[in-house]
Design a protein around this motif. Sequence first.
Motif, PDB file in Angstrom:
ATOM      1  N   THR A  74       0.855  -1.179   0.044  1.00 36.19           N
ATOM      2  CA  THR A  74       0.067   0.001   0.080  1.00 36.19           C
ATOM      3  C   THR A  74       0.902   1.250  -0.118  1.00 36.19           C
ATOM      4  O   THR A  74       2.062   1.270   0.251  1.00 36.19           O
ATOM      5  CB  THR A  74      -1.020  -0.035   1.234  1.00 36.19           C
ATOM      6  N   GLY A  75       0.399   2.329  -0.224  1.00 35.21           N
ATOM      7  CA  GLY A  75       0.984   3.738  -0.352  1.00 35.21           C
ATOM      8  C   GLY A  75       0.285   4.543  -1.230  1.00 35.21           C
ATOM      9  O   GLY A  75      -0.606   4.388  -1.881  1.00 35.21           O
ATOM     10  N   PRO A  76       0.763   5.832  -1.377  1.00 36.66           N
ATOM     11  CA  PRO A  76       0.164   6.648  -2.347  1.00 36.66           C
ATOM     12  C   PRO A  76       0.313   6.626  -3.739  1.00 36.66           C
ATOM     13  O   PRO A  76       1.281   5.514  -3.837  1.00 36.66           O
ATOM     14  CB  PRO A  76       0.714   8.159  -2.025  1.00 36.66           C
ATOM     15  N   ALA A  77      -0.339   7.343  -4.667  1.00 31.49           N
ATOM     16  CA  ALA A  77       0.127   7.111  -6.047  1.00 31.49           C
ATOM     17  C   ALA A  77       1.265   7.487  -6.257  1.00 31.49           C
ATOM     18  O   ALA A  77       2.013   8.364  -5.600  1.00 31.49           O
ATOM     19  CB  ALA A  77      -0.813   7.974  -6.981  1.00 31.49           C
ATOM     20  N   ALA A 200      -1.856  -5.183  -4.322  1.00 31.41           N
ATOM     21  CA  ALA A 200      -1.297  -3.891  -4.172  1.00 31.41           C
ATOM     22  C   ALA A 200      -2.463  -3.060  -4.681  1.00 31.41           C
ATOM     23  O   ALA A 200      -3.209  -3.037  -5.384  1.00 31.41           O
ATOM     24  CB  ALA A 200      -0.259  -3.765  -5.048  1.00 31.41           C
ATOM     25  N   GLY A 201      -2.347  -1.577  -3.873  1.00 35.29           N
ATOM     26  CA  GLY A 201      -3.455  -0.648  -4.054  1.00 35.29           C
ATOM     27  C   GLY A 201      -2.960   0.585  -3.284  1.00 35.29           C
ATOM     28  O   GLY A 201      -2.251   0.708  -2.461  1.00 35.29           O
ATOM     29  N   ILE A 202      -3.823   1.634  -3.689  1.00 31.32           N
ATOM     30  CA  ILE A 202      -3.545   3.108  -3.415  1.00 31.32           C
ATOM     31  C   ILE A 202      -4.177   3.066  -2.121  1.00 31.32           C
ATOM     32  O   ILE A 202      -5.241   2.865  -1.964  1.00 31.32           O
ATOM     33  CB  ILE A 202      -4.094   3.957  -4.410  1.00 31.32           C
ATOM     34  N   CYS A 227       4.822   1.471   0.723  1.00 32.41           N
ATOM     35  CA  CYS A 227       5.587   2.228  -0.469  1.00 32.41           C
ATOM     36  C   CYS A 227       5.269   3.567  -0.138  1.00 32.41           C
ATOM     37  O   CYS A 227       4.283   4.254  -0.746  1.00 32.41           O
ATOM     38  CB  CYS A 227       5.406   1.670  -1.763  1.00 32.41           C
ATOM     39  N   GLY A 228       5.855   4.316   0.796  1.00 33.26           N
ATOM     40  CA  GLY A 228       5.602   5.600   1.047  1.00 33.26           C
ATOM     41  C   GLY A 228       6.680   6.564   0.117  1.00 33.26           C
ATOM     42  O   GLY A 228       7.622   6.072  -0.453  1.00 33.26           O
TER      43      GLY A 228
END
Length: 322
Positions: A74-77, A200-202, A227-228
């Motif tokens: 996970t994490g931002p775009a 996996a996703g935003i 994943c930042g």
Amino acid sequence: MTTWQGWQHFATTPPPQPPTPGEPERSTEQRLAYHSAFVTVRTPAIDTLTTTVRTLMILGQHQQTTARPSLIVTGPAAAGKTTALLHTGRTCHLAHTRQHPPPDHSVHAPVPVAYVLVPPAASAKALATEFARYLGIPVTGRMTQAQITDAVCHTYNHTGVRLILIDEIHRLNPRTTTGAETADLLKDLTERIRATFVYAGIDVTTTALFSGVRGAQLAGRASLVECGAFPARLGKREPFRELITGVETALDLRAHQPGTLPRHAAYLHQRTAGRIGSLTRLIRQAAITAIHDGTERITKTSLEGIRLDHLAETHHRPTPNR
């Protein structure tokens, strides 16, 4: 890459390599193609994901009665989630085929990894069809979701799929009837297919995926890998400057001076908000421009002339309050 043939081509094609001292100079077209594809810069998230996936695959290898432990990236775009997912999948694919090569004269290659995208507003039947499409399982309009699911589970187990990567998981909303049915399908697949699931996703933890009974089940089975954005400073280290150095080292420009880009770390962090996807896109575009215009180097002035993705540009040039 959402078919077995496409995935196999991706996994077995050698990734781009940076120039090495002493090798013949590449042509302009070769260098343009190289900066278009570019290297995968190893990040802490990639290392963590690769190690954790390997451990979970071993942990769930002989588990029979319940769903195997899973993982959520996970994490931002533009934070490198899909890149990390694909790198891990390729590593698993190559390791498995080295350890379990197909028998001599066999036309069937091992199928250790599957990569599936969640369609927008996906119904359970649509997602089951995506799983079927990956392995070329025939699906007709008259088949029910249960029939497609049975065919998918049988074929995936028969072909020995060990790792299933599901991208764009944030598209799934269990609060709707359709989304709830799709979430139930995923739970069913994790219990019937002898594989480790990685999603996996935003910003997954802020979505409806972790809410309600279904969300609690997912949260109870899945570990998280973040994943930042890269911070400018972390204690005595400068992770973003280190990332820039890694990207710059991989460039293939004839007049670029090493150390130029790390000197602009503060500017680049402001420009990209520390997102690896935005950073690599900015530098690759600048490199391609430098080859086209003959300067063969990247400067702060040339970086300023590059238009980035809207997310990064909005961060860099916020709209004034009125």
